[in-house]
Design an enzyme around this catalytic site. Structure first.
Site, mmCIF file in Angstrom:
data_model
loop_
_atom_site.group_PDB
_atom_site.id
_atom_site.type_symbol
_atom_site.label_atom_id
_atom_site.label_comp_id
_atom_site.label_asym_id
_atom_site.label_seq_id
_atom_site.Cartn_x
_atom_site.Cartn_y
_atom_site.Cartn_z
ATOM 1 N N GLU A 119 0.857 -1.196 0.000
ATOM 2 C CA GLU A 119 0.000 0.000 0.000
ATOM 3 C C GLU A 119 0.889 1.241 0.000
ATOM 4 O OE1 GLU A 119 -3.716 -0.178 2.381
ATOM 5 O OE2 GLU A 119 -2.912 -2.047 3.102
ATOM 6 N N HIS A 243 -8.857 9.376 2.843
ATOM 7 C CA HIS A 243 -8.462 8.279 1.953
ATOM 8 C C HIS A 243 -8.696 8.751 0.523
ATOM 9 C CE1 HIS A 243 -8.018 4.387 0.110
ATOM 10 N NE2 HIS A 243 -7.712 3.848 1.276
ATOM 11 N N ARG A 289 -0.610 8.644 1.300
ATOM 12 C CA ARG A 289 -2.001 9.061 1.198
ATOM 13 C C ARG A 289 -2.234 10.562 1.182
ATOM 14 N NH1 ARG A 289 -5.388 5.017 4.953
ATOM 15 N NH2 ARG A 289 -4.800 3.337 3.557
ATOM 16 N N HIS A 350 -11.300 9.446 6.621
ATOM 17 C CA HIS A 350 -11.094 8.010 6.783
ATOM 18 C C HIS A 350 -10.625 7.608 8.183
ATOM 19 C CE1 HIS A 350 -10.166 3.951 5.504
ATOM 20 N NE2 HIS A 350 -8.885 4.096 5.810
ATOM 21 N N ARG A 385 -0.923 8.655 9.227
ATOM 22 C CA ARG A 385 -0.773 7.213 9.454
ATOM 23 C C ARG A 385 -0.341 6.487 8.181
ATOM 24 N NH1 ARG A 385 -4.770 2.721 8.939
ATOM 25 N NH2 ARG A 385 -5.854 4.306 7.741
HETATM 26 P P1 FAD Z 1 -14.105 0.284 15.729
HETATM 27 O O1 FAD Z 1 -13.796 -0.934 14.974
HETATM 28 O O2 FAD Z 1 -14.730 1.404 14.985
HETATM 29 O O3 FAD Z 1 -15.083 -0.116 16.916
HETATM 30 C C1 FAD Z 1 -15.668 0.884 17.719
HETATM 31 C C2 FAD Z 1 -16.611 0.211 18.704
HETATM 32 O O4 FAD Z 1 -16.989 1.158 19.685
HETATM 33 C C3 FAD Z 1 -17.900 -0.290 18.083
HETATM 34 O O5 FAD Z 1 -18.210 -1.538 18.655
HETATM 35 C C4 FAD Z 1 -18.937 0.726 18.524
HETATM 36 O O6 FAD Z 1 -20.233 0.196 18.692
HETATM 37 C C5 FAD Z 1 -18.375 1.111 19.887
HETATM 38 N N1 FAD Z 1 -18.829 2.421 20.369
HETATM 39 C C6 FAD Z 1 -18.588 3.644 19.840
HETATM 40 N N2 FAD Z 1 -19.169 4.587 20.595
HETATM 41 C C7 FAD Z 1 -19.784 3.957 21.623
HETATM 42 C C8 FAD Z 1 -20.570 4.377 22.720
HETATM 43 N N3 FAD Z 1 -20.864 5.672 22.950
HETATM 44 N N4 FAD Z 1 -21.058 3.437 23.565
HETATM 45 C C9 FAD Z 1 -20.816 2.121 23.358
HETATM 46 N N5 FAD Z 1 -20.066 1.661 22.335
HETATM 47 C C10 FAD Z 1 -19.564 2.572 21.483
HETATM 48 N N6 FAD Z 1 -6.840 -0.092 9.080
HETATM 49 C C11 FAD Z 1 -5.876 -0.988 8.796
HETATM 50 O O7 FAD Z 1 -4.906 -1.123 9.560
HETATM 51 N N7 FAD Z 1 -5.977 -1.755 7.667
HETATM 52 C C12 FAD Z 1 -7.015 -1.670 6.800
HETATM 53 O O8 FAD Z 1 -7.085 -2.388 5.817
HETATM 54 C C13 FAD Z 1 -8.036 -0.714 7.076
HETATM 55 N N8 FAD Z 1 -9.078 -0.564 6.223
HETATM 56 C C14 FAD Z 1 -10.089 0.290 6.577
HETATM 57 C C15 FAD Z 1 -11.221 0.383 5.751
HETATM 58 C C16 FAD Z 1 -12.285 1.186 6.117
HETATM 59 C C17 FAD Z 1 -13.497 1.278 5.228
HETATM 60 C C18 FAD Z 1 -12.222 1.934 7.311
HETATM 61 C C19 FAD Z 1 -13.366 2.814 7.726
HETATM 62 C C20 FAD Z 1 -11.093 1.879 8.117
HETATM 63 C C21 FAD Z 1 -10.024 1.061 7.759
HETATM 64 N N9 FAD Z 1 -8.892 0.950 8.561
HETATM 65 C C22 FAD Z 1 -7.916 0.052 8.260
HETATM 66 C C23 FAD Z 1 -8.848 1.617 9.860
HETATM 67 C C24 FAD Z 1 -9.239 0.597 10.949
HETATM 68 O O9 FAD Z 1 -10.221 -0.265 10.442
HETATM 69 C C25 FAD Z 1 -9.769 1.265 12.190
HETATM 70 O O10 FAD Z 1 -8.892 2.242 12.641
HETATM 71 C C26 FAD Z 1 -9.938 0.224 13.301
HETATM 72 O O11 FAD Z 1 -10.723 -0.824 12.846
HETATM 73 C C27 FAD Z 1 -10.542 0.851 14.514
HETATM 74 O O12 FAD Z 1 -10.809 -0.155 15.427
HETATM 75 P P2 FAD Z 1 -11.425 0.205 16.835
HETATM 76 O O13 FAD Z 1 -11.626 -1.082 17.544
HETATM 77 O O14 FAD Z 1 -10.622 1.267 17.466
HETATM 78 O O15 FAD Z 1 -12.850 0.877 16.479
HETATM 79 C C1 SIN Z 2 -7.299 0.398 2.492
HETATM 80 O O1 SIN Z 2 -7.553 -0.787 2.300
HETATM 81 O O2 SIN Z 2 -6.996 1.209 1.613
HETATM 82 C C2 SIN Z 2 -7.376 0.920 3.881
HETATM 83 C C3 SIN Z 2 -6.111 0.665 4.576
HETATM 84 C C4 SIN Z 2 -5.993 1.542 5.765
HETATM 85 O O3 SIN Z 2 -6.748 2.483 5.945
HETATM 86 O O4 SIN Z 2 -5.061 1.307 6.542
#
Ligand code: FAD
Ligand code: SIN
Length: 530
Positions: A119, A243, A289, A350, A385
């Site tokens: 990437e 993104h 990015r 993103h 990032r």
């Molecule tokens: P999340 O997975 O967003 O989980 C948040 C949790 O908190 C959820 O369960 C939600 O219900 C809960 N929550 C929120 N507010 C409250 C509240 N007030 N009360 C109770 N619960 C609450 N990163 C990579 O490293 N590689 C990738 O390939 C990649 N691809 C991505 C593709 C997309 C489309 C997106 C949007 C992001 C991508 N990212 C990627 C970034 C990465 O996915 C996120 O940064 C990561 O998944 C965040 O994980 P998290 O557990 O912190 O939050």
């Molecule tokens: C992607 O698949 O382009 C998302 C990867 C990332 O946000 O880290």
């Protein structure tokens, strides 16, 4: 007549059920009972939509030093080297653990090693993935482990309203301390409290403060808003990563076209089919990015067009279907055969590099409160990032958090924590006001605090947001709480903090670009809000 609110006690309270919350719960369950709450169902998390994969040093041609250098180059002078080293050097162990838990990553053609994709900003192939559905594969494994763990109680559709902290609710402590949270049951509207020996914020990001984003609806920054109200130290919110390639479509507004598509040879082109990224960076379409997003923004402003194109026709149908089945199918569902036509794309909000400031063991500035995943600012990402570093960060830091928690011990369980005070609030019949405000916030952020910023635009955004917040505060104190009101309030709070952070940074660095300061200052400093 007021009746007593329900009180639940537990050893660990984990707020959030994405990769960070699930991993933390699994590790913390070794220390005692865990309650994990999520705002919606468990699969409603940013993590579920992750496509590209998880970056780690997994091939002989690569090295920790390469990954560290790439991460720090992307981070534009603001990465904390100890955090970078910690995450990257623990990466292979963390991936090994995921494999042992059952995450089904793609194998290379030979079938012996894993397929590694590439990437933007990565000098080597190092992104392990499960087709273009890495988040789904990861979540399914973690959810299975959590649901089968007798020490973890999962409570879905529960909205954390606010943290219970000594400064606010029981001021006889010398250092601000956290004892759990007030929760709203979204189905029944009951408000209750969970008192915990330790509290973990794992609430994810806040892409939804922008009109166009790759994030699902839940990403409203609740954790940052809660942390801020509780007095936690917050840093670097101005660094919202856009993104470069979100699908451009009148109805589908948040579908990502993974950067791995460019890693496998996809080329960005303008309307007349010319590849333009070579004019901006030697790595062309695979530049970091921030550079790609700004270049697209510039091309669009110059041409007056609404979108550019990602061309993958030369990769062939077989490879596209094998490596990117999700993207292929989603595009086909709207009548777009990506093996024959170019994909219309635009940049969209993103990922946020800022959040609650934590140490190398995920401890926040409040005693008893930890933060992990996108809500936290560990120092790994600095001002921008590197792609696919965030899932790794969440996994490594969850493990460290649990080890630190074992040493830190638990907060004392108090008997005099106050009930949530609903005051004289009455039921509102004006929900429409909330959806207008929601929309207005997202438009303000997109128009005035976007990829390219100016002092004038930021000042306008600030003035508008001050007025909106005033209205919302009035609404908040006078009407009974519901999940929509809580979300809009948090959205406004985080949008406002983002504007303030952007105004404090008198330079351009990483993903924060302000035309009025078209330079990078010599001393790199975090933007701290406290
Ligand atoms: P999340 O997975 O967003 O989980 C948040 C949790 O908190 C959820 O369960 C939600 O219900 C809960 N929550 C929120 N507010 C409250 C509240 N007030 N009360 C109770 N619960 C609450 N990163 C990579 O490293 N590689 C990738 O390939 C990649 N691809 C991505 C593709 C997309 C489309 C997106 C949007 C992001 C991508 N990212 C990627 C970034 C990465 O996915 C996120 O940064 C990561 O998944 C965040 O994980 P998290 O557990 O912190 O939050
Ligand atoms: C992607 O698949 O382009 C998302 C990867 C990332 O946000 O880290």
């Amino acid at each position: 007549m007021k009746h007593e609110q329900r009180r639940i006690q537990t050893s660990s309270l984990v707020i959030g059920g994405g990769v960070a919350g699930l991993s933390a719960a699994i590790k913390l369950s070794r220390l005692g009972p865990v309650i994990l709450i999520s705002k919606g169902s468990l699969v409603e998390a940013n993590t579920y939509y992750a496509q590209g994969g998880i970056a780690s040093v997994l091939s002989k041609d690569d090295s920790f030093e390469n990954h560290i250098r790439d991460t720090c180059e992307a981070g534009a002078g603001l990465c904390r080297l100890d955090a970078v080293r910690t995450v990257i050097e623990d990466g292979p162990r963390a991936i090994e653990e995921l494999i042992s838990w059952g995450v089904d990553f793609d194998k290379a053609h030979s079938g012996e090693s894993y397929h590694l994709t590439r990437e933007g900003g990565h000098s080597h192939r190092r992104v392990i993935h499960a087709k273009d559905l890495t988040g789904k594969a990861l979540m399914e494994t973690l959810i299975h482990l959590v649901r089968g763990n007798p020490n973890i109680t999962v409570m879905e559709n529960q909205f954390a309203i606010d943290l219970i902290t000594s400064d606010k609710y029981c001021p006889d402590f010398s250092k601000n301390s956290c004892f759990g949270a007030y929760i709203l049951n979204r189905r029944s509207n009951e408000i209750f409290q969970i008192q915990a020996g330790r509290t973990v914020l794992a609430t994810g990001g806040h892409g939804r403060i922008y009109l166009y984003t790759t994030n699902p609806e839940l990403a409203t920054g609740d954790g940052i808003a809660m942390g801020w109200r509780a007095g936690a130290k917050i840093a670097n919110l101005e660094f919202m990563q856009f993104h470069p390639t979100c699908l451009f479509h009148p109805q589908i507004k948040d579908f990502l076209i993974s950067e791995a598509v460019r890693g496998e040879g996809g080329i960005l082109r303008n309307k007349v089919g010319a590849s333009f990224m070579e004019d901006y960076h030697p790595q062309g379409s695979l530049a970091p990015r921030d550079i790609v997003a700004r270049a697209i923004d510039r091309e669009l402003k110059r041409s007056g067009e609404t979108h550019v194109f990602l061309d993958v026709r030369h990769l062939g149908e077989e490879k596209l279907k094998r490596h990117f089945p999700n993207i292929f199918a989603r595009c086909l569902s709207i009548g777009l055969d990506i093996s024959k036509e170019m994909i219309p794309v635009v940049p969209a909000a993103h990922y946020n590099c800022g959040g609650l400031v934590v140490d190398l063991d995920a401890r926040s500035s409040i005693r008893g409160l930890y933060a992990v995943g996108e809500v936290a600012c560990t120092g790994l990402h600095g001002a921008n990032r590197l792609a696919s570093n965030s899932l790794l960060e969440a996994i490594v830091f969850s493990d460290r958090l649990a080890k630190a928690a074992a040493k830190d011990g638990q907060m004392e369980l108090l008997h005099n924590l106050p009930d949530w005070d609903s005051g004289d609030a009455v039921s509102s019949d004006e929900q429409v006001v909330l959806s207008h405000t929601w929309d207005e916030i997202r438009r303000i952020m997109w128009n005035y605090v976007g990829i390219v910023r100016t002092d004038k635009r930021l000042k306008r955004a600030e003035a508008k947001m001050v007025a909106l917040r005033r209205e919302l505060t009035d609404y908040y104190w006078n009407y009974q709480l519901n999940d929509k009101l809580l979300e809009v309030r948090n959205l406004a709070e985080v949008a406002y903090l983002t504007i303030r952070s952007a105004m404090q940074r008198k330079e351009s660095r990483g993903i924060h670009y302000n035309i009025d300061y078209n330079f990078t200052s010599e001393t790199a400093k975090d933007t701290i809000l406290w």
